[in-house]
Write a protein that holds these residues in place. Structure first.
Motif, PDB file in Angstrom:
ATOM      1  N   TYR A  67     -34.211 -55.948  28.529  1.00  0.00           N
ATOM      2  CA  TYR A  67     -34.986 -57.178  28.696  1.00  0.00           C
ATOM      3  C   TYR A  67     -36.460 -56.928  28.383  1.00  0.00           C
ATOM      4  N   THR A  68     -36.983 -55.812  28.853  1.00  0.00           N
ATOM      5  CA  THR A  68     -38.390 -55.485  28.612  1.00  0.00           C
ATOM      6  C   THR A  68     -38.650 -55.286  27.124  1.00  0.00           C
ATOM      7  N   VAL A  69     -37.778 -54.557  26.453  1.00  0.00           N
ATOM      8  CA  VAL A  69     -37.943 -54.314  25.017  1.00  0.00           C
ATOM      9  C   VAL A  69     -37.861 -55.623  24.247  1.00  0.00           C
ATOM     10  N   ASN A  70     -36.886 -56.445  24.566  1.00  0.00           N
ATOM     11  CA  ASN A  70     -36.733 -57.712  23.857  1.00  0.00           C
ATOM     12  C   ASN A  70     -37.923 -58.639  24.096  1.00  0.00           C
ATOM     13  N   SER A  71     -38.443 -58.670  25.315  1.00  0.00           N
ATOM     14  CA  SER A  71     -39.574 -59.553  25.579  1.00  0.00           C
ATOM     15  C   SER A  71     -40.827 -59.052  24.867  1.00  0.00           C
ATOM     16  N   ASP A  72     -40.980 -57.743  24.730  1.00  0.00           N
ATOM     17  CA  ASP A  72     -42.126 -57.198  24.002  1.00  0.00           C
ATOM     18  C   ASP A  72     -42.023 -57.508  22.511  1.00  0.00           C
ATOM     19  N   ALA A  76     -46.486 -60.745  22.572  1.00  0.00           N
ATOM     20  CA  ALA A  76     -47.434 -59.650  22.718  1.00  0.00           C
ATOM     21  C   ALA A  76     -47.633 -59.404  24.211  1.00  0.00           C
ATOM     22  N   PRO A  77     -47.807 -58.164  24.626  1.00  0.00           N
ATOM     23  CA  PRO A  77     -47.989 -57.884  26.053  1.00  0.00           C
ATOM     24  C   PRO A  77     -49.155 -58.700  26.631  1.00  0.00           C
ATOM     25  N   GLY A  78     -48.881 -59.417  27.711  1.00  0.00           N
ATOM     26  CA  GLY A  78     -49.892 -60.222  28.385  1.00  0.00           C
ATOM     27  C   GLY A  78     -50.140 -61.572  27.744  1.00  0.00           C
ATOM     28  N   SER A  79     -49.379 -61.916  26.719  1.00  0.00           N
ATOM     29  CA  SER A  79     -49.598 -63.183  26.009  1.00  0.00           C
ATOM     30  C   SER A  79     -48.418 -64.113  26.237  1.00  0.00           C
ATOM     31  N   TRP A  80     -48.676 -65.406  26.172  1.00  0.00           N
ATOM     32  CA  TRP A  80     -47.598 -66.377  26.297  1.00  0.00           C
ATOM     33  C   TRP A  80     -47.192 -66.913  24.929  1.00  0.00           C
ATOM     34  N   GLU A  81     -47.952 -66.579  23.897  1.00  0.00           N
ATOM     35  CA  GLU A  81     -47.639 -67.065  22.557  1.00  0.00           C
ATOM     36  C   GLU A  81     -46.640 -66.138  21.875  1.00  0.00           C
TER      37      GLU A  81
END
Length: 92
Positions: A67-72, A76-81
């Motif tokens: 999940y962490t890898v896919n979300s990255d 972008a880390p810390g971004s909602w875009e």
């Protein structure tokens, strides 16, 4: 022939006696082995339960890593875009 029957029984008895005695163990030895067997069964049950719990934890961690890898990849880390490359790879 009548005299050979008692002699035959004696020979059979002499031959079978060591076999019958060899299979015997003392009650204390038997009880000690029973206790050891019971203790080993308890240890096996405890270790099996611990192994099952560890396997479950590994499964959860593997899911969290994916999940962490896919979300990255999507954000972008810390971004909602969403990243442009990620939005192109998603089906519309």
């Amino acid at each position: 022939m009548v005299k050979t029957m008692p002699r035959m029984r004696l020979m059979v008895g002499v031959l079978l006696a060591p076999l019958m005695v060899a299979g015997c163990v003392s009650q204390s030895d038997y009880d000690a082995l029973q206790a050891q067997n019971s203790q080993l069964k308890q240890q096996l049950a405890a270790q099996s339960a611990a192994l099952a719990a560890e396997r479950q934890q590994v499964g959860r961690l593997q899911g969290a890593i994916a999940y962490t890898v896919n979300s990255d990849l999507l954000f972008a880390p810390g971004s909602w875009e969403m990243r442009e490359r990620a939005s192109k790879s998603l089906p519309t």
